[in-house]
Design a protein around this motif. Sequence first.
Motif, PDB file in Angstrom:
ATOM      1  N   LEU A   1       3.433  10.975   9.503  1.00  0.00           N
ATOM      2  CA  LEU A   1       3.455   9.705   9.642  1.00  0.00           C
ATOM      3  C   LEU A   1       3.693   9.252  11.040  1.00  0.00           C
ATOM      4  CD1 LEU A   1       4.882   7.917   6.543  1.00  0.00           C
ATOM      5  CD2 LEU A   1       2.806   8.818   6.955  1.00  0.00           C
ATOM      6  N   ASP A   2       2.646   8.992  12.028  1.00  0.00           N
ATOM      7  CA  ASP A   2       2.662   8.656  13.282  1.00  0.00           C
ATOM      8  C   ASP A   2       2.706   7.146  13.571  1.00  0.00           C
ATOM      9  OD1 ASP A   2       2.548   9.146  16.138  1.00  0.00           O
ATOM     10  OD2 ASP A   2       1.112  10.531  15.901  1.00  0.00           O
ATOM     11  N   VAL A   3       3.821   6.462  13.525  1.00  0.00           N
ATOM     12  CA  VAL A   3       3.926   5.229  13.491  1.00  0.00           C
ATOM     13  C   VAL A   3       4.038   4.282  14.797  1.00  0.00           C
ATOM     14  CG1 VAL A   3       5.659   3.301  12.101  1.00  0.00           C
ATOM     15  CG2 VAL A   3       5.570   5.819  11.224  1.00  0.00           C
ATOM     16  N   HIS A   4       3.519   3.449  14.706  1.00  0.00           N
ATOM     17  CA  HIS A   4       3.443   2.657  15.956  1.00  0.00           C
ATOM     18  C   HIS A   4       3.838   1.179  15.803  1.00  0.00           C
ATOM     19  CE1 HIS A   4       1.986   6.154  17.699  1.00  0.00           C
ATOM     20  NE2 HIS A   4       1.912   5.511  19.361  1.00  0.00           N
ATOM     21  N   VAL A   5       4.427   0.383  16.508  1.00  0.00           N
ATOM     22  CA  VAL A   5       4.537  -1.155  16.502  1.00  0.00           C
ATOM     23  C   VAL A   5       3.376  -1.732  17.125  1.00  0.00           C
ATOM     24  CG1 VAL A   5       5.783  -3.112  16.960  1.00  0.00           C
ATOM     25  CG2 VAL A   5       7.077  -0.952  16.368  1.00  0.00           C
ATOM     26  N   VAL A   6       2.697  -2.823  16.291  1.00  0.00           N
ATOM     27  CA  VAL A   6       1.490  -3.331  16.846  1.00  0.00           C
ATOM     28  C   VAL A   6       2.166  -4.798  17.369  1.00  0.00           C
ATOM     29  CG1 VAL A   6      -0.613  -4.379  16.429  1.00  0.00           C
ATOM     30  CG2 VAL A   6       0.119  -2.181  15.307  1.00  0.00           C
ATOM     31  N   TRP A   7       2.400  -4.755  18.540  1.00  0.00           N
ATOM     32  CA  TRP A   7       3.043  -6.287  18.942  1.00  0.00           C
ATOM     33  C   TRP A   7       1.923  -7.178  19.136  1.00  0.00           C
ATOM     34  CZ3 TRP A   7       8.147  -5.875  19.221  1.00  0.00           C
ATOM     35  CH2 TRP A   7       8.955  -4.745  19.364  1.00  0.00           C
ATOM     36  N   GLU A   8       0.795  -6.990  19.473  1.00  0.00           N
ATOM     37  CA  GLU A   8      -0.130  -8.099  19.711  1.00  0.00           C
ATOM     38  C   GLU A   8      -1.634  -7.407  18.887  1.00  0.00           C
ATOM     39  OE1 GLU A   8      -0.939  -9.078  23.712  1.00  0.00           O
ATOM     40  OE2 GLU A   8       1.481  -9.252  24.066  1.00  0.00           O
ATOM     41  N   TYR A   9      -2.398  -8.231  18.474  1.00  0.00           N
ATOM     42  CA  TYR A   9      -3.555  -7.883  17.914  1.00  0.00           C
ATOM     43  C   TYR A   9      -4.677  -9.041  18.150  1.00  0.00           C
ATOM     44  CZ  TYR A   9      -1.737 -10.294  13.853  1.00  0.00           C
ATOM     45  OH  TYR A   9      -1.297 -11.198  12.833  1.00  0.00           O
TER      46      TYR A   9
ATOM     47  N   HIS B   1       7.752  13.304   8.904  1.00  0.00           N
ATOM     48  CA  HIS B   1       7.184  14.538   8.326  1.00  0.00           C
ATOM     49  C   HIS B   1       7.964  14.318   6.864  1.00  0.00           C
ATOM     50  CE1 HIS B   1       5.413  16.702  11.638  1.00  0.00           C
ATOM     51  NE2 HIS B   1       6.288  15.908  12.459  1.00  0.00           N
ATOM     52  N   HIS B   2       7.016  14.294   5.835  1.00  0.00           N
ATOM     53  CA  HIS B   2       7.592  14.174   4.452  1.00  0.00           C
ATOM     54  C   HIS B   2       6.871  14.798   3.542  1.00  0.00           C
ATOM     55  CE1 HIS B   2      10.133  12.166   1.227  1.00  0.00           C
ATOM     56  NE2 HIS B   2       8.851  12.069   0.814  1.00  0.00           N
ATOM     57  N   ASP B   3       7.391  15.732   2.750  1.00  0.00           N
ATOM     58  CA  ASP B   3       6.760  16.478   1.636  1.00  0.00           C
ATOM     59  C   ASP B   3       6.996  15.879   0.343  1.00  0.00           C
ATOM     60  OD1 ASP B   3       6.227  18.622   3.477  1.00  0.00           O
ATOM     61  OD2 ASP B   3       8.031  19.482   3.022  1.00  0.00           O
ATOM     62  N   TYR B   4       5.738  15.331  -0.393  1.00  0.00           N
ATOM     63  CA  TYR B   4       5.778  15.000  -1.741  1.00  0.00           C
ATOM     64  C   TYR B   4       5.603  16.225  -2.471  1.00  0.00           C
ATOM     65  CZ  TYR B   4       5.387  10.257  -0.026  1.00  0.00           C
ATOM     66  OH  TYR B   4       5.641   8.877   0.379  1.00  0.00           O
TER      67      TYR B   4
ATOM     68  N   ASN C   1       8.005   6.116   3.600  1.00  0.00           N
ATOM     69  CA  ASN C   1       8.057   4.987   4.497  1.00  0.00           C
ATOM     70  C   ASN C   1       9.438   4.571   4.528  1.00  0.00           C
ATOM     71  OD1 ASN C   1       5.245   2.985   4.262  1.00  0.00           O
ATOM     72  ND2 ASN C   1       5.358   5.045   4.008  1.00  0.00           N
ATOM     73  N   LYS C   2      10.457   5.046   4.105  1.00  0.00           N
ATOM     74  CA  LYS C   2      11.809   4.405   3.994  1.00  0.00           C
ATOM     75  C   LYS C   2      12.422   4.683   5.554  1.00  0.00           C
ATOM     76  CE  LYS C   2      12.733   4.556  -0.810  1.00  0.00           C
ATOM     77  NZ  LYS C   2      13.450   5.045  -1.944  1.00  0.00           N
ATOM     78  N   PRO C   3      12.081   5.932   6.215  1.00  0.00           N
ATOM     79  CA  PRO C   3      12.718   5.981   7.553  1.00  0.00           C
ATOM     80  C   PRO C   3      11.986   4.769   8.351  1.00  0.00           C
ATOM     81  CG  PRO C   3      12.242   8.201   6.623  1.00  0.00           C
ATOM     82  CD  PRO C   3      11.523   6.999   5.898  1.00  0.00           C
ATOM     83  N   ILE C   4      10.897   4.241   8.077  1.00  0.00           N
ATOM     84  CA  ILE C   4      10.194   3.346   8.978  1.00  0.00           C
ATOM     85  C   ILE C   4      10.955   2.051   8.909  1.00  0.00           C
ATOM     86  CG2 ILE C   4       8.011   2.033   9.192  1.00  0.00           C
ATOM     87  CD1 ILE C   4       6.469   4.386   8.016  1.00  0.00           C
ATOM     88  N   VAL C   5      11.622   1.629   7.673  1.00  0.00           N
ATOM     89  CA  VAL C   5      12.225   0.653   7.585  1.00  0.00           C
ATOM     90  C   VAL C   5      13.552   0.601   8.150  1.00  0.00           C
ATOM     91  CG1 VAL C   5      13.364  -0.886   5.768  1.00  0.00           C
ATOM     92  CG2 VAL C   5      11.281   0.088   5.142  1.00  0.00           C
ATOM     93  N   ALA C   6      14.184   1.645   8.495  1.00  0.00           N
ATOM     94  CA  ALA C   6      15.524   1.870   9.051  1.00  0.00           C
ATOM     95  C   ALA C   6      15.067   1.679  10.545  1.00  0.00           C
ATOM     96  CB  ALA C   6      16.074   3.327   8.717  1.00  0.00           C
TER      97      ALA C   6
ATOM     98  N   ASP D   1      13.832  -5.887   0.024  1.00  0.00           N
ATOM     99  CA  ASP D   1      13.535  -6.303  -1.388  1.00  0.00           C
ATOM    100  C   ASP D   1      11.941  -5.804  -1.881  1.00  0.00           C
ATOM    101  OD1 ASP D   1      15.367  -8.074  -1.035  1.00  0.00           O
ATOM    102  OD2 ASP D   1      14.224  -9.773  -0.366  1.00  0.00           O
ATOM    103  N   TYR D   2      11.536  -4.807  -1.092  1.00  0.00           N
ATOM    104  CA  TYR D   2      10.122  -4.059  -1.467  1.00  0.00           C
ATOM    105  C   TYR D   2      10.363  -2.694  -1.774  1.00  0.00           C
ATOM    106  CZ  TYR D   2       8.170  -8.473   0.063  1.00  0.00           C
ATOM    107  OH  TYR D   2       7.816  -9.867   0.217  1.00  0.00           O
ATOM    108  N   ASP D   3       9.807  -2.201  -2.571  1.00  0.00           N
ATOM    109  CA  ASP D   3       9.627  -0.840  -3.155  1.00  0.00           C
ATOM    110  C   ASP D   3       8.663  -0.134  -2.017  1.00  0.00           C
ATOM    111  OD1 ASP D   3      11.421  -1.064  -4.886  1.00  0.00           O
ATOM    112  OD2 ASP D   3      10.019  -1.673  -6.501  1.00  0.00           O
ATOM    113  N   PHE D   4       8.994   0.972  -1.303  1.00  0.00           N
ATOM    114  CA  PHE D   4       8.303   1.618  -0.564  1.00  0.00           C
ATOM    115  C   PHE D   4       7.892   2.980  -0.876  1.00  0.00           C
ATOM    116  CE2 PHE D   4       9.644  -1.554   2.005  1.00  0.00           C
ATOM    117  CZ  PHE D   4       8.624  -2.120   2.897  1.00  0.00           C
ATOM    118  N   PRO D   5       6.924   3.865  -0.742  1.00  0.00           N
ATOM    119  CA  PRO D   5       6.871   5.277  -0.754  1.00  0.00           C
ATOM    120  C   PRO D   5       8.024   5.767   0.000  1.00  0.00           C
ATOM    121  CG  PRO D   5       4.849   4.411  -0.261  1.00  0.00           C
ATOM    122  CD  PRO D   5       5.765   3.342  -0.189  1.00  0.00           C
ATOM    123  N   GLU D   6       8.594   7.021  -0.601  1.00  0.00           N
ATOM    124  CA  GLU D   6       9.609   7.704   0.011  1.00  0.00           C
ATOM    125  C   GLU D   6       9.530   7.993   1.418  1.00  0.00           C
ATOM    126  OE1 GLU D   6      13.683   8.529  -0.262  1.00  0.00           O
ATOM    127  OE2 GLU D   6      12.448   8.070  -2.280  1.00  0.00           O
TER     128      GLU D   6
END
Length: 131
Positions: free
Chosen positions: A82-90, A72-75, A119-124, A112-117
Motif C-alpha cells: 500500500l502506497d498511501v498519500h494524503v489528499v489535502w485538496e481535490y 507491506h502486508h501478507d494476507y 489498513n491499521k497502520p494507516i489509521v495510526a 469506531d470502524y473495522d478495517f482490513p488488517e
Amino acid sequence: MQVVHVAVGVILDAGKNILLTRRHDHLHQGGLWEFPGGKVEQGESLDAALARELHEELAIKPVKTSPLIEIHHDYPDKSVFLDVHVVWEYSGEARGVEGQPMAWVSAAELSDYDFPEANKPIVAAIVLELT
C-alpha cells in the motif's frame, strides 16, 4: 506470491475529516471500511493510478497530495504493497460512483470502524499526522 501494488488516498475535507468507503461484500476483505484507492496497473505511475482510482470510485481529482506511509502486508491469499498519500485538496464532489457506502469521520472516530488488517497502520499514521 505476487505482490499487488495499491495506490491509496487518505482524503481530507476542509475540516480535516477523512473519507472512508466500505468494501462491497463480494470483494476481498468485503464489508470492511477502507481508504479509497486501487491497483497500480503495469507501466502506470503512482500519481496516475491514484488519480484514476479516485476518479473511478469517487468522481474526484486529487490536486494536492503528500506521501504518508508505505505498508507491506501478507494476507493468506495475497500480498499487498500500500502506497498511501494524503489528499489535502481535490476537485469535484465525492460520491460513491460504484454504489459503495461512504462516511466522513474525524481522526478520533477512526477507531469506531473495522478495517482490513493492512489498513491499521494507516489509521495510526493519520492520527499522528492530524493531531
